[in-house]
Write an enzyme that holds these catalytic residues in place. Structure first.
Site, PDB file in Angstrom:
ATOM      1  N   GLU A   2       6.655 -16.244  16.816  1.00 47.82           N
ATOM      2  CA  GLU A   2       6.579 -17.621  17.506  1.00 47.82           C
ATOM      3  C   GLU A   2       7.895 -18.109  17.620  1.00 47.82           C
ATOM      4  O   GLU A   2       8.083 -19.434  17.038  1.00 47.82           O
ATOM      5  CB  GLU A   2       5.649 -18.256  16.217  1.00 47.82           C
ATOM      6  CG  GLU A   2       4.608 -17.922  16.001  1.00 47.82           C
ATOM      7  CD  GLU A   2       3.540 -18.657  14.841  1.00 47.82           C
ATOM      8  OE1 GLU A   2       3.973 -19.824  14.850  1.00 47.82           O
ATOM      9  OE2 GLU A   2       2.653 -18.272  14.741  1.00 47.82           O
ATOM     10  N   ASN A  30      -3.668 -13.187  22.016  1.00 50.24           N
ATOM     11  CA  ASN A  30      -4.000 -14.648  20.994  1.00 50.24           C
ATOM     12  C   ASN A  30      -5.496 -15.020  21.534  1.00 50.24           C
ATOM     13  O   ASN A  30      -6.410 -15.573  20.593  1.00 50.24           O
ATOM     14  CB  ASN A  30      -3.218 -15.511  21.604  1.00 50.24           C
ATOM     15  CG  ASN A  30      -3.034 -16.453  20.243  1.00 50.24           C
ATOM     16  OD1 ASN A  30      -3.338 -16.393  18.965  1.00 50.24           O
ATOM     17  ND2 ASN A  30      -2.970 -17.781  20.623  1.00 50.24           N
ATOM     18  N   GLU A  65     -10.312 -16.687  14.209  1.00 45.07           N
ATOM     19  CA  GLU A  65     -10.064 -17.019  15.566  1.00 45.07           C
ATOM     20  C   GLU A  65     -11.213 -16.625  16.494  1.00 45.07           C
ATOM     21  O   GLU A  65     -12.102 -15.556  15.801  1.00 45.07           O
ATOM     22  CB  GLU A  65      -8.681 -16.457  16.068  1.00 45.07           C
ATOM     23  CG  GLU A  65      -7.727 -17.501  16.488  1.00 45.07           C
ATOM     24  CD  GLU A  65      -7.815 -18.433  17.593  1.00 45.07           C
ATOM     25  OE1 GLU A  65      -9.051 -18.568  17.831  1.00 45.07           O
ATOM     26  OE2 GLU A  65      -7.140 -19.633  17.690  1.00 45.07           O
ATOM     27  N   ARG A 107       1.891 -10.204  20.819  1.00 39.55           N
ATOM     28  CA  ARG A 107       0.199  -9.776  20.479  1.00 39.55           C
ATOM     29  C   ARG A 107      -0.641 -10.672  21.468  1.00 39.55           C
ATOM     30  O   ARG A 107      -0.109 -11.488  21.955  1.00 39.55           O
ATOM     31  CB  ARG A 107       0.023  -9.880  19.272  1.00 39.55           C
ATOM     32  CG  ARG A 107      -0.030 -11.296  18.653  1.00 39.55           C
ATOM     33  CD  ARG A 107      -0.706 -11.396  17.228  1.00 39.55           C
ATOM     34  NE  ARG A 107      -0.563 -12.900  16.858  1.00 39.55           N
ATOM     35  CZ  ARG A 107      -1.407 -13.890  16.945  1.00 39.55           C
ATOM     36  NH1 ARG A 107      -2.405 -13.614  17.830  1.00 39.55           N
ATOM     37  NH2 ARG A 107      -1.440 -15.058  16.343  1.00 39.55           N
ATOM     38  N   ASP A 110      -5.143 -25.795  19.594  1.00 41.66           N
ATOM     39  CA  ASP A 110      -5.278 -24.258  19.415  1.00 41.66           C
ATOM     40  C   ASP A 110      -6.193 -23.842  20.386  1.00 41.66           C
ATOM     41  O   ASP A 110      -6.220 -24.232  21.600  1.00 41.66           O
ATOM     42  CB  ASP A 110      -5.533 -24.056  17.864  1.00 41.66           C
ATOM     43  CG  ASP A 110      -5.287 -22.644  17.339  1.00 41.66           C
ATOM     44  OD1 ASP A 110      -5.430 -21.680  18.198  1.00 41.66           O
ATOM     45  OD2 ASP A 110      -4.815 -22.540  16.245  1.00 41.66           O
ATOM     46  N   ASN A 155      -2.914 -20.498  24.473  1.00 42.34           N
ATOM     47  CA  ASN A 155      -4.149 -20.613  23.797  1.00 42.34           C
ATOM     48  C   ASN A 155      -5.059 -20.955  24.753  1.00 42.34           C
ATOM     49  O   ASN A 155      -4.800 -21.311  26.046  1.00 42.34           O
ATOM     50  CB  ASN A 155      -3.791 -21.667  22.648  1.00 42.34           C
ATOM     51  CG  ASN A 155      -4.083 -21.053  21.461  1.00 42.34           C
ATOM     52  OD1 ASN A 155      -5.306 -20.347  21.117  1.00 42.34           O
ATOM     53  ND2 ASN A 155      -3.275 -21.178  20.193  1.00 42.34           N
TER      54      ASN A 155
END
Length: 290
Positions: A117, A98, A15, A96, A197, A144
């Protein structure tokens, strides 16, 4: 278009790619690792982190800013030292960080998510000269993006589970205005596109969107029109960045997360880095004011 394989990494959850000072940086969130890649030699340098790490961004001050599970930290690449800047979600141990982006004022907009999730506990925060506050965007399960327009006026917030992207005006006080629906991926013609995403904006304000489970990245014009589609030989395309000498080379992170044994056998390059060329270059670089 088809993406080309760039580098073997095998990240569990690659990521946050970011072009910083002529090099490609990215993270493996679940692998607790920050990476730097020399684009010419493909040499890979890594820094281990004590927690899940969502992103890495340049700072106008010393070092880099990274998003660890407990909050933003400063990373000194020379020593590997991490220094905490602020804490978030002290009451939500399953959350957390992201994804993140820098606006025209140097503020870092970063989101959190439920690591399981399941719960709508994901919040967008703003890091501004060392202070952290909530951005005023409604909570979601997985935040996101965000992506920020090159003019600095708009923030694009991705609701991954809801499969929608919202556009918010960035207010003078550094908070987000009310959101309006910008992209909707729940329609029947987009059922096989996967989940939106990471997202970025290019120099024309176009939005490049990675699709987890969709084996593609797509670019949308500022009016939401689809302009480009790039296909990948792996399912989970997480995010791209634009870099290279002319800002027209795209680098994409991918993930092995969620793939079974048969899928991994069919996708041996899952978790690796990919590349392709684009027509519109990267937006001018920005650095965090922290």
């Amino acid at each position: 278009m088809q993406a080309d394989h760039f580098l073997k990494v095998g990240a569990h959850l690659g990521e946050g790619p970011c072009w910083i000072d002529g090099a490609l940086w990215f993270v493996d969130i679940k692998g607790n690792t920050v990476f730097k890649v020399d684009p010419e030699t493909h040499a890979l340098t890594r820094w281990a982190t004590p927690e899940h790490v969502g992103w890495v961004l340049p700072s106008a001050h010393d070092g880099l800013i990274v998003g660890l599970q407990s909050g933003p930290h400063r990373l000194d690449p020379e020593s590997g030292t991490l220094t905490q800047i602020a804490q978030v979600h002290t009451d939500l141990p399953d959350n957390r960080l992201n994804d993140a982006a820098i606006d025209a004022e140097g503020r870092v907009w970063f989101g959190s998510m439920d690591n399981l999730e399941e719960s709508e506990t994901g919040v967008v925060f703003v890091l501004d000269k060392g202070d952290v506050r909530e951005a005023g965007i409604p909570a979601t399960t997985i935040t996101n993006g965000p992506a920020i327009s090159p003019c600095g006026s708009w923030l694009y917030h991705v609701d991954t589970i809801g499969r929608r992207v919202y556009r918010h005006a960035i207010q003078a006080d550094g908070t987000a205005g009310d959101g309006e629906l910008f992209l909707d991926f729940t329609t029947p013609d987009r059922d096989d596109w996967g989940h939106p995403d990471g997202a970025i904006c290019d120099a024309e304000g176009g939005i490049w969107q990675g699709f987890f489970g969709g084996a593609a990245a797509r670019r949308f014009a500022p009016d939401g029109t689809l302009t480009h589609e790039v296909r990948f030989p792996v399912s989970n395309v997480t995010k791209i960045t634009l870099g290279g000498p002319d800002g027209r080379t795209a680098y994409a992170t991918t993930a092995r997360q969620g793939l079974g044994e048969a899928e991994l056998a069919a996708q041996p390059q899952a978790g690796d880095l990919f590349t392709f060329r684009v027509d519109v270059p990267a937006a001018p670089p920005r650095s965090a004011n922290t």
